[in-house]
Design a protein around this motif. Structure first.
Motif, PDB file in Angstrom:
ATOM      1  N   LYS A  60       0.843  -1.196   0.000  1.00  0.00           N
ATOM      2  CA  LYS A  60       0.000   0.000   0.000  1.00  0.00           C
ATOM      3  C   LYS A  60       0.879   1.248   0.000  1.00  0.00           C
ATOM      4  O   LYS A  60       0.596   2.225  -0.677  1.00  0.00           O
ATOM      5  CB  LYS A  60      -0.907  -0.001   1.235  1.00  0.00           C
ATOM      6  CG  LYS A  60      -2.392   0.029   0.897  1.00  0.00           C
ATOM      7  CD  LYS A  60      -3.225  -0.327   2.092  1.00  0.00           C
ATOM      8  CE  LYS A  60      -3.479   0.884   2.968  1.00  0.00           C
ATOM      9  NZ  LYS A  60      -4.290   0.495   4.164  1.00  0.00           N
ATOM     10  N   ASP A 101     -17.836  11.570   1.608  1.00  0.00           N
ATOM     11  CA  ASP A 101     -17.413  10.316   2.248  1.00  0.00           C
ATOM     12  C   ASP A 101     -17.156   9.211   1.224  1.00  0.00           C
ATOM     13  O   ASP A 101     -16.221   8.435   1.366  1.00  0.00           O
ATOM     14  CB  ASP A 101     -18.493   9.838   3.229  1.00  0.00           C
ATOM     15  CG  ASP A 101     -18.451  10.684   4.491  1.00  0.00           C
ATOM     16  OD1 ASP A 101     -17.397  11.330   4.724  1.00  0.00           O
ATOM     17  OD2 ASP A 101     -19.458  10.724   5.214  1.00  0.00           O
ATOM     18  N   ALA A 102     -18.033   9.182   0.204  1.00  0.00           N
ATOM     19  CA  ALA A 102     -17.918   8.107  -0.791  1.00  0.00           C
ATOM     20  C   ALA A 102     -16.533   8.106  -1.440  1.00  0.00           C
ATOM     21  O   ALA A 102     -15.983   7.055  -1.774  1.00  0.00           O
ATOM     22  CB  ALA A 102     -18.982   8.285  -1.869  1.00  0.00           C
ATOM     23  N   GLY A 113     -13.604   5.969  -0.103  1.00  0.00           N
ATOM     24  CA  GLY A 113     -13.609   4.530  -0.368  1.00  0.00           C
ATOM     25  C   GLY A 113     -12.669   4.108  -1.477  1.00  0.00           C
ATOM     26  O   GLY A 113     -12.157   2.983  -1.481  1.00  0.00           O
ATOM     27  N   ALA A 157      -9.541   3.496   0.400  1.00  0.00           N
ATOM     28  CA  ALA A 157      -9.581   2.792   1.687  1.00  0.00           C
ATOM     29  C   ALA A 157     -10.084   1.353   1.575  1.00  0.00           C
ATOM     30  O   ALA A 157      -9.707   0.494   2.359  1.00  0.00           O
ATOM     31  CB  ALA A 157     -10.426   3.571   2.677  1.00  0.00           C
ATOM     32  N   LYS A 158     -10.963   1.079   0.590  1.00  0.00           N
ATOM     33  CA  LYS A 158     -11.594  -0.237   0.530  1.00  0.00           C
ATOM     34  C   LYS A 158     -10.607  -1.336   0.156  1.00  0.00           C
ATOM     35  O   LYS A 158      -9.523  -1.079  -0.360  1.00  0.00           O
ATOM     36  CB  LYS A 158     -12.726  -0.218  -0.499  1.00  0.00           C
ATOM     37  CG  LYS A 158     -14.010   0.382   0.045  1.00  0.00           C
ATOM     38  CD  LYS A 158     -15.148   0.135  -0.928  1.00  0.00           C
ATOM     39  CE  LYS A 158     -16.394   0.886  -0.479  1.00  0.00           C
ATOM     40  NZ  LYS A 158     -17.266   1.188  -1.602  1.00  0.00           N
ATOM     41  N   SER A 159     -11.038  -2.556   0.438  1.00  0.00           N
ATOM     42  CA  SER A 159     -10.218  -3.678  -0.012  1.00  0.00           C
ATOM     43  C   SER A 159     -11.129  -4.843  -0.355  1.00  0.00           C
ATOM     44  O   SER A 159     -12.301  -4.865   0.030  1.00  0.00           O
ATOM     45  CB  SER A 159      -9.216  -4.075   1.075  1.00  0.00           C
ATOM     46  OG  SER A 159      -9.918  -4.462   2.225  1.00  0.00           O
ATOM     47  N   VAL A 160     -10.602  -5.781  -1.108  1.00  0.00           N
ATOM     48  CA  VAL A 160     -11.381  -6.948  -1.469  1.00  0.00           C
ATOM     49  C   VAL A 160     -10.551  -8.196  -1.136  1.00  0.00           C
ATOM     50  O   VAL A 160      -9.384  -8.286  -1.516  1.00  0.00           O
ATOM     51  CB  VAL A 160     -11.819  -6.928  -2.957  1.00  0.00           C
ATOM     52  CG1 VAL A 160     -10.647  -6.726  -3.872  1.00  0.00           C
ATOM     53  CG2 VAL A 160     -12.588  -8.178  -3.317  1.00  0.00           C
ATOM     54  N   PRO A 197      -5.953  -4.571  -0.486  1.00  0.00           N
ATOM     55  CA  PRO A 197      -6.417  -3.194  -0.615  1.00  0.00           C
ATOM     56  C   PRO A 197      -6.613  -2.802  -2.082  1.00  0.00           C
ATOM     57  O   PRO A 197      -5.860  -3.247  -2.946  1.00  0.00           O
ATOM     58  CB  PRO A 197      -5.287  -2.369   0.007  1.00  0.00           C
ATOM     59  CG  PRO A 197      -4.477  -3.324   0.796  1.00  0.00           C
ATOM     60  CD  PRO A 197      -4.658  -4.665   0.184  1.00  0.00           C
ATOM     61  N   PHE A 198      -7.626  -1.969  -2.327  1.00  0.00           N
ATOM     62  CA  PHE A 198      -7.846  -1.456  -3.689  1.00  0.00           C
ATOM     63  C   PHE A 198      -6.582  -0.822  -4.271  1.00  0.00           C
ATOM     64  O   PHE A 198      -6.271  -0.990  -5.439  1.00  0.00           O
ATOM     65  CB  PHE A 198      -8.973  -0.404  -3.677  1.00  0.00           C
ATOM     66  CG  PHE A 198     -10.335  -1.005  -3.877  1.00  0.00           C
ATOM     67  CD1 PHE A 198     -10.562  -2.365  -3.676  1.00  0.00           C
ATOM     68  CD2 PHE A 198     -11.417  -0.207  -4.282  1.00  0.00           C
ATOM     69  CE1 PHE A 198     -11.815  -2.914  -3.863  1.00  0.00           C
ATOM     70  CE2 PHE A 198     -12.668  -0.762  -4.469  1.00  0.00           C
ATOM     71  CZ  PHE A 198     -12.876  -2.109  -4.255  1.00  0.00           C
ATOM     72  N   SER A 258      -7.767  10.779  -1.903  1.00  0.00           N
ATOM     73  CA  SER A 258      -8.737   9.885  -1.293  1.00  0.00           C
ATOM     74  C   SER A 258      -8.160   9.251  -0.028  1.00  0.00           C
ATOM     75  O   SER A 258      -8.856   9.105   0.979  1.00  0.00           O
ATOM     76  CB  SER A 258      -9.113   8.802  -2.310  1.00  0.00           C
ATOM     77  OG  SER A 258      -9.801   7.756  -1.690  1.00  0.00           O
ATOM     78  N   LYS A 259      -6.884   8.901  -0.087  1.00  0.00           N
ATOM     79  CA  LYS A 259      -6.256   8.235   1.047  1.00  0.00           C
ATOM     80  C   LYS A 259      -6.183   9.156   2.265  1.00  0.00           C
ATOM     81  O   LYS A 259      -6.504   8.748   3.382  1.00  0.00           O
ATOM     82  CB  LYS A 259      -4.856   7.769   0.641  1.00  0.00           C
ATOM     83  CG  LYS A 259      -4.171   6.880   1.659  1.00  0.00           C
ATOM     84  CD  LYS A 259      -2.786   6.491   1.150  1.00  0.00           C
ATOM     85  CE  LYS A 259      -1.976   5.843   2.246  1.00  0.00           C
ATOM     86  NZ  LYS A 259      -0.559   5.784   1.897  1.00  0.00           N
TER      87      LYS A 259
END
Lengths: 314, 500
Positions: A44, A148-149, A152, A155-158, A162-163, A229-230
């Motif tokens: 990351k 807020d969106a 993501g 920040a999101k991950s799958v 992490p994305f 975004s981060k």
């Protein structure tokens, strides 16, 4: 005969061997190092810079240099944050930021190629100008208040990945392909090796050179989106010194400063090298000032090893 | 006079798997000019580089006088009195003549802790050396402003600034005009009288009887034999170089009346003025002229490399605008440049990549490039042009000059041009490759290509062309049919001042 083979092998893969050695040492020295969590942290950490380093590697291969990438990231980040804070939809803001990046690249690349100026000078000027612009339009303070969106995106991950790491993988896959299997990529190598020969072969040197800068600066726009975004704000002082990190990554990874030679895969290794080193030093509690000294020494060594490698190869 | 100063015995050198030099012999006497001849790849330059310490030999011995020497660098060789003057100059263009001559050994004096370069002394010494060469070059002149011939003299002066026993000259006359060549010969004779042994590498066999005392022939990395120049007329030399006797082929004209390209009113400053000519289908148009006649400049302007002041191009009767080499390529023109190393090839890249450079558009698929096709095409050309190489993945700098030239030709043939411009296509390459290129030109013309060939070798222009255009000082002074032309006639036109 066998000895020579081993020597060749060591010579060829020395960077990888040192990397593996470093990983083993750190694993033994600290039980937190080789955990999935920490590996993802390292990836990351280098992910956003690595996207900037794609452009930098391409520019260096084409025989140029771009000192302005850090400033462009900061400028794009600030613009993006301001757009979104004033209510522009997120996806439109993203497109605009990448486009603005591309336009900046068009200016630096166009001027460099058309007027046959040295890219070092052109981008040195732009580095100052865009850092200053970013600070001027924000008054020097980070621009917050983002939807807020938007957070993501970074920040999101799958499935624990992490994305940010996925973006890195996707971008590298695409650009490794471009460099190796497209006319554009091949033209970049040709121009970096022997510009005159490329021109006489009917390659449009000006256009290719300009396009490399456009792509690199657009990638700075992408990096700016991810960074914004981060950290959830547009900071005019962000991405400071990224040009040097990107150059270091490319050079450690075997890209020839004189142009014509280099691989994006090498750049990833170079960035990983620096990233793992930094991470390891933090885990081992090395003092922050000393970290910088050690990082510098390691880059120095890597460059020397690379040059020895190249000489052995020739 | 007959004292041997340098001797090489059984010298061998390998590069990877290839034996570049196999048991070479050389015996150089003081005060002699010893010519080394051989096709490209014969091993001459390898031998020279071993003698000057640029390469190390794998086998064999080298003796200077009666002492065996093991030089490890050109610097060491120079200290022993062995210097070389290469085709590519080692001079620094931005420095003065005097500083170039004394580079690396500038005369200094120590004043306590401060040292000072003795510029006046350097200038005076440089002047003395230049006087010895009977040259009017000023020691304070900037090297970049000198002509090629003058630079060569500065190189020689640089060699003479050491106590020199052996001087190696690599194609010293390749880029000189007739006048300068005469001067160069005078200089060489002066050096001989001082007892210096000269190793003289040249492809120009005609000049050897004038300048050389003995001659050693090399072929395919092997030493063949050494002869006194009196017993080595051109025919004998060539026989030894080629190994088998050559048959001279006369060109069958296959020119048609169909006009492929028309050049109208081409002018560019003082480089060339008001040039008009036609090129027909299946025709080889030779462009002859002396150095500085504007031949290369003209074809560079046609190909869109350099700007022109005025001029129009008609291809198949249609006006075609060409602003860049990319435009020219689209219009069906190919251009094999004079300087294959700097302009024609990317030396550190594989052969197939060099080929691909001109045809990236053709290799394009919906996504990516058809790299298999690139390799396949290169392999076809390796076959059809008889390119000597390991495979299509070999890097271009490992090939000999003649084979490099064939790769440049291949990369332009791959574009399937209708018109092919060749600037000095056989310069500096061996006779075997030369003949192959002549055959190729014939074949291409028979297939209907229009070919423009610039050459400084008059016999070559006459042998290869259907029609010859002569330029002199930027003007077109003649247009001749090859049936009626002799070297004398061509030279006459090339020295005229009046345009036709």
């Amino acid at each position: 005969m066998k000895n020579i083979k081993i020597k060749d092998f060591v010579m060829k893969y020395i960077m990888y061997i040192v990397l593996v050695f470093m990983v083993i040492t750190l694993t033994v020295a600290n039980d937190k190092f080789l955990t999935l969590n920490n590996v993802m942290t390292i990836l990351k950490q280098i992910s956003i810079q690595s996207i900037v380093a794609i452009g930098m590697t391409m520019i260096i291969i084409s025989g140029n240099i771009d000192l302005s990438v850090g400033s462009i990231v900061a400028f794009c980040s600030v613009i993006g944050a301001m757009l979104m804070a004033s209510g522009v939809p997120v996806w439109i803001a993203i497109i605009l930021v990448v486009l603005i990046g591309a336009v900046i690249g068009f200016i630096s690349g166009g001027v460099t190629a058309k007027l046959k100026l040295h890219s070092f000078l052109v981008t040195l000027a732009l580095m100052q100008a865009f850092r200053g612009l970013a600070q001027t339009i924000t008054g020097g303070y980070p621009k917050a208040g983002l939807p807020d969106a938007f957070g993501g995106i970074a920040a999101k991950s799958v499935a624990g990945v992490p994305f940010l790491v996925l973006y890195m993988i996707v971008f590298y896959a695409v650009f490794v392909y471009i460099m190796k299997y497209t006319a554009f990529g091949r033209s970049i190598y040709a121009i970096g090796s022997n510009e005159e020969s490329a021109r006489l072969s009917g390659i449009n040197v000006e256009r290719v050179k300009t396009m490399v800068f456009v792509i690199s600066s657009a990638l700075c726009g992408v990096a700016a989106i991810l960074l914004t975004s981060k950290v959830r704000s547009g900071d005019p002082t962000c991405a400071n010194g990224w040009e040097m990190d990107a150059i270091a990554g490319a050079i450690i990874g075997g890209t020839n400063m004189a142009g014509g030679e280099g691989k994006l895969g090498g750049t990833v290794i170079g960035l990983l090298f620096v990233g793992i080193l930094a991470n390891g030093m933090v885990l081992l509690g090395v003092n922050a000032y000393m970290q910088s000294v050690i990082k510098g020494l390691v880059i120095f060594l890597a460059v020397i090893i690379n040059s020895i490698q190249k000489r052995a190869h020739n | 006079m007959t004292e041997t100063i340098l001797r090489a015995k059984g010298v061998s050198k390998r590069f990877g798997g290839t034996l570049a030099l196999d048991q070479a012999e050389l015996e150089l006497r003081s005060g002699e000019v010893h010519a080394l001849v051989g096709a490209n790849g014969a091993g001459k330059s390898t031998l020279i580089k071993i003698i000057t310490g640029a390469y190390s030999n794998d086998e064999g011995h080298i003796y200077l006088g009666d002492k065996e020497i093991h030089v490890k660098s050109t610097f060491e060789a120079r200290k022993l009195g062995i210097s070389a003057v290469y085709q590519e100059f080692s001079l620094i263009n931005t420095l003065s003549v005097a500083e170039n001559i004394y580079l690396g050994k500038l005369i200094r004096r120590q004043y306590g802790p401060i040292e000072k370069i003795q510029w006046q002394e350097i200038q005076n010494n440089a002047q003395k050396i230049l006087d010895k060469l009977e040259s009017d070059i000023k020691p304070e002149a900037i090297v970049g402003n000198l002509s090629v011939a003058q630079k060569q003299l500065v190189e020689i002066a640089k060699a003479l600034s050491n106590d020199i026993k052996v001087l190696i000259m690599d194609e010293p006359t390749a880029s000189l005009s007739d006048n300068d060549i005469e001067n160069m010969f005078k200089v060489i004779k002066g050096l001989k009288e001082k007892g210096i042994g000269i190793i003289y590498v040249s492809h120009r066999l005609e000049e050897l009887p004038i300048i050389a005392d003995r001659i050693s022939v090399f072929r395919d990395g092997r030493y063949i034999r050494t002869m006194d120049i009196e017993e080595a007329p051109k025919k004998v030399i060539i026989e030894n170089m080629v190994g088998t006797s050559m048959v001279e082929t006369k060109r069958k004209p296959c020119s048609t009346d169909e006009v492929l390209m028309e050049i109208k009113n081409f002018s560019s400053g003082t480089k060339f003025q008001n040039i008009n000519f036609l090129l027909h289908k299946g025709e080889v148009l030779g462009i002859a002229g002396l150095a500085g006649a504007g031949r290369t400049e003209l074809v560079r302007a046609i190909f869109g490399v350099d700007q022109k002041d005025s001029g129009e191009i008609f291809i198949h009767g249609k006006k075609t605008v060409i602003h860049s080499p990319a435009d020219a390529k689209k219009a069906g023109i190919g251009f094999i440049t004079e300087d294959r190393k700097e302009e024609g090839l990317i030396l550190n890249m594989p052969l197939h990549t060099n080929l691909g450079m001109t045809i990236l558009d053709k290799l394009k698929r919906i996504i990516g490039l058809d790299l298999k096709k690139e390799v396949r095409l290169m392999e076809e050309y390796i076959q059809s042009l008889k390119i000597k190489c390991r495979d299509s993945g070999q890097k271009a700098h490992n090939l000999s000059g003649g084979n490099q030239q064939k790769v440049v030709i291949a990369k332009w043939l791959a574009t399937e041009p209708k018109i092919l411009i060749m600037d000095e296509p056989t310069r500096g390459i061996d006779i075997g490759s030369k003949n192959q290129i002549y055959d190729l030109i014939n074949q291409l013309a028979e297939q209907g290509m229009g070919i423009i060939m610039i050459s400084s070798e008059l016999p070559e222009v006459i042998q290869v062309s259907d029609r010859i255009m002569v330029l002199a000082q930027g003007k077109k002074t003649g247009e001749l049919d090859n049936q009626e032309v002799t070297q004398d006639i061509l030279l006459d036109y090339a020295t005229r001042k009046q345009a036709v």
